[in-house]
Design an enzyme around this catalytic site. Structure first.
Site, PDB file in Angstrom:
ATOM      1  N   LEU A  13       0.767  -1.184  -0.028  1.00  0.00           N
ATOM      2  CA  LEU A  13      -0.116  -0.060  -0.057  1.00  0.00           C
ATOM      3  C   LEU A  13       0.956   1.141  -0.246  1.00  0.00           C
ATOM      4  CD1 LEU A  13      -2.715  -1.125   2.608  1.00  0.00           C
ATOM      5  CD2 LEU A  13      -2.561  -1.471   0.161  1.00  0.00           C
ATOM      6  N   GLY A  35      -0.613   6.707   0.218  1.00  0.00           N
ATOM      7  CA  GLY A  35      -0.736   7.860   0.714  1.00  0.00           C
ATOM      8  C   GLY A  35       0.171   8.815   0.532  1.00  0.00           C
ATOM      9  N   ARG A  57       1.696  14.560   6.701  1.00  0.00           N
ATOM     10  CA  ARG A  57       2.454  15.128   7.900  1.00  0.00           C
ATOM     11  C   ARG A  57       3.984  15.291   7.458  1.00  0.00           C
ATOM     12  NH1 ARG A  57       0.547  11.327  12.838  1.00  0.00           N
ATOM     13  NH2 ARG A  57      -0.195  10.037  11.036  1.00  0.00           N
ATOM     14  N   THR A  72      -7.704   1.911   3.342  1.00  0.00           N
ATOM     15  CA  THR A  72      -6.762   0.538   3.133  1.00  0.00           C
ATOM     16  C   THR A  72      -7.573  -0.603   2.599  1.00  0.00           C
ATOM     17  OG1 THR A  72      -7.226   0.175   5.342  1.00  0.00           O
ATOM     18  CG2 THR A  72      -5.105   1.155   4.724  1.00  0.00           C
ATOM     19  N   GLY A 119      -3.990   1.013  16.864  1.00  0.00           N
ATOM     20  CA  GLY A 119      -5.129  -0.126  17.030  1.00  0.00           C
ATOM     21  C   GLY A 119      -4.662  -1.047  17.797  1.00  0.00           C
ATOM     22  N   ASN A 145       5.326   8.601   9.431  1.00  0.00           N
ATOM     23  CA  ASN A 145       4.380   9.424   9.140  1.00  0.00           C
ATOM     24  C   ASN A 145       4.867  11.108   8.972  1.00  0.00           C
ATOM     25  OD1 ASN A 145       2.103   7.736   9.137  1.00  0.00           O
ATOM     26  ND2 ASN A 145       2.462   7.448  11.134  1.00  0.00           N
TER      27      ASN A 145
END
Length: 460
Positions: free
Chosen positions: A14, A17, A21, A84, A144, A231
């Protein structure tokens, strides 16, 4: 490479993105660590673990990623990016059926191939629908939480939705999955949009597996940095420091001496021979290669430089150049792109070379510039010599024959050839060819017979 599994495996990375930030115009996964884009490390780990090229998910905002990696991966575009889970829907539609589908994040550059293999083995051994990687960080805030029912995972709860009891859980989702391919194809279309964001989340698959009576198992990874994502630039710097030490440690164990590893920076693609010595405050970048027993002195910087054996580089800068064996360079020399230095040559302080060949055992000791030139063997380049290679419109070459003696402060106005064994007097401005064995003196230089000199004399 790790032996690939016998069952068919597909890998999805993936990378859709943008990474707001990061405060950057560059796609997040293209930010470099130790000389390579962070996505390169994830692709390498995927290929080593599975033997197949991964499918990389990009978005219109990160389409530039495809141009950097080209044939290193297969590609699919998530347009628009809706989470996602949506990314995985796009990937499943774009790939051929596989027994296992591994899902990776493009911003986890410290991921090891062995972890991917262990996760796949865990899923196959248990027959689970999903095996996911977990980690117990020192501070689980923002992650999470993994809620277990005995040895199995019952759900993943995002921090904003967690109860006070769930917030006490220190095991978090690492964002790495191995999924039963057939089950995923039957269930990927059942993801529902988040009420808060409208996006589809991959973690909802855990609940769907439970509803089907299928197992979800965890594979716990000890090193939290291995699964750490990037990030912002603080996290980028943190992971680069860890990766840099991995690189240094590998070279140290292979027989390289580093006098101060804390001030030594070596890119991932650098190759170092045995008994190379690296003094403090050295940077070696790109695809540089250093031969055995060479000493890279304090304060030196090498970028895409190839250096032979038994050389010594002192406080100098070498860029896109080649240096043969037993060469001495510096201090404060600068080899620019296209410089080629023959064996046994010596370049002293403030010697600069660009797009030129310096022959074996030639000496260019200090305060000189050789550009766009072919210099023979055993030549002496006196202090202050320059090749005037640019006429305001184009570059011209200078040729200096074997055994020539170039006096201090000579200006060689290209195109010009200095013949084998020829001499230029100190301060001469040479605007025409000097025949072999002759001498050029004056401004402009005139040709004279060469005066006898001791055979071992050098100037500068």
């Amino acid at each position: 490479m790790i032996d690939p599994p016998t069952t068919t495996t597909a890998v999805v990375i993936l990378a859709a993105g943008l990474g707001t930030r990061m405060r950057s115009r560059r796609a997040k996964v293209l930010h470099p660590l130790c000389g390579r884009p962070m996505l390169a490390y994830v692709i390498d780990a995927a290929v080593e673990a599975t033997g197949v090229r991964p499918l990389v998910l990009v978005s219109p905002a990160t389409e530039a990623v495809r141009g950097v990696f080209a044939d290193a991966a297969e590609w699919a575009v998530q347009d628009p990016p809706l989470g996602t889970g949506h990314a995985l829907q796009v990937a499943v539609a774009a790939m051929a059926p596989a027994d296992d589908i591994v899902v990776l994040s493009g911003d986890t550059p410290l991921l090891l191939a062995s972890t991917i293999v262990a996760l796949l083995d865990r899923r196959r051994a248990t027959g689970a629908a999903i095996a996911l990687a977990t980690v117990r960080p020192e501070d689980p805030a923002g992650y999470g939480r993994v809620v277990r029912d005995g040895d199995e995972v019952s759900r993943i709860v995002e921090e904003r939705d967690a109860t006070s009891a769930e917030l006490e859980i220190d095991e978090v989702n690492g964002g790495l999955y191995a999924i039963d391919g057939a089950w995923l194809r039957g269930r990927i279309g059942d993801l529902t949009p988040s009420p808060a964001t409208g996006e589809l989340y991959l973690t909802e698959l855990v609940g769907l597996a439970g509803a089907d009576g299928r197992r979800v198992v965890a594979h716990e990874v000890d090193d939290e940095l291995e699964l750490a994502g990037v990030n912002d630039r603080v996290q980028l710097a943190t992971l680069e420091a860890d990766l840099r030490w991995r690189i240094l440690e590998g070279h140290l164990l292979a027989g390289v001496t580093m006098e101060d590893p804390t001030t030594t920076f070596i890119d991932a693609d650098v190759e170092l021979g045995q008994d190379v010595v690296i003094e403090p405050h050295v940077l070696i970048r790109g695809h540089s290669r250093i031969g055995a027993e060479t000493v890279i002195g304090a304060g030196s910087q090498l970028v895409d430089a190839v250096v032979g054996e038994r050389c010594r580089i002192v406080a100098s800068v070498l860029e896109s150049c080649e240096v043969e064996d037993d060469v001495r360079i510096g201090p404060f020399a600068h080899l620019r792109a296209g410089a080629s230095i023959g064996s046994g040559a010596e370049l002293g302080n403030f010697a600069e070379v660009k797009q030129s060949r310096i022959g074996p055992h030639t000496k260019q000791h200090h305060f000189s510039y050789i550009g766009d030139a072919d210099v023979g063997e055993g030549v002496n380049i006196g202090a202050g010599t320059i090749t005037a290679n640019f006429d305001g419109r184009q570059k011209h070459r200078t040729v200096i024959g074997d055994g020539a003696f170039i006096g201090s402060d000579s200006m060689l106005v290209a195109p010009v050839t200095i013949g084998e064994g020829a001499t230029t007097g100190a301060g001469s401005v040479v605007t025409r060819d000097v025949p072999p064995g002759k001498m050029a003196v004056g401004v402009p230089a005139r040709i004279r017979e060469r005066r006898p000199r001791p055979a071992d004399a050098t100037e500068g």
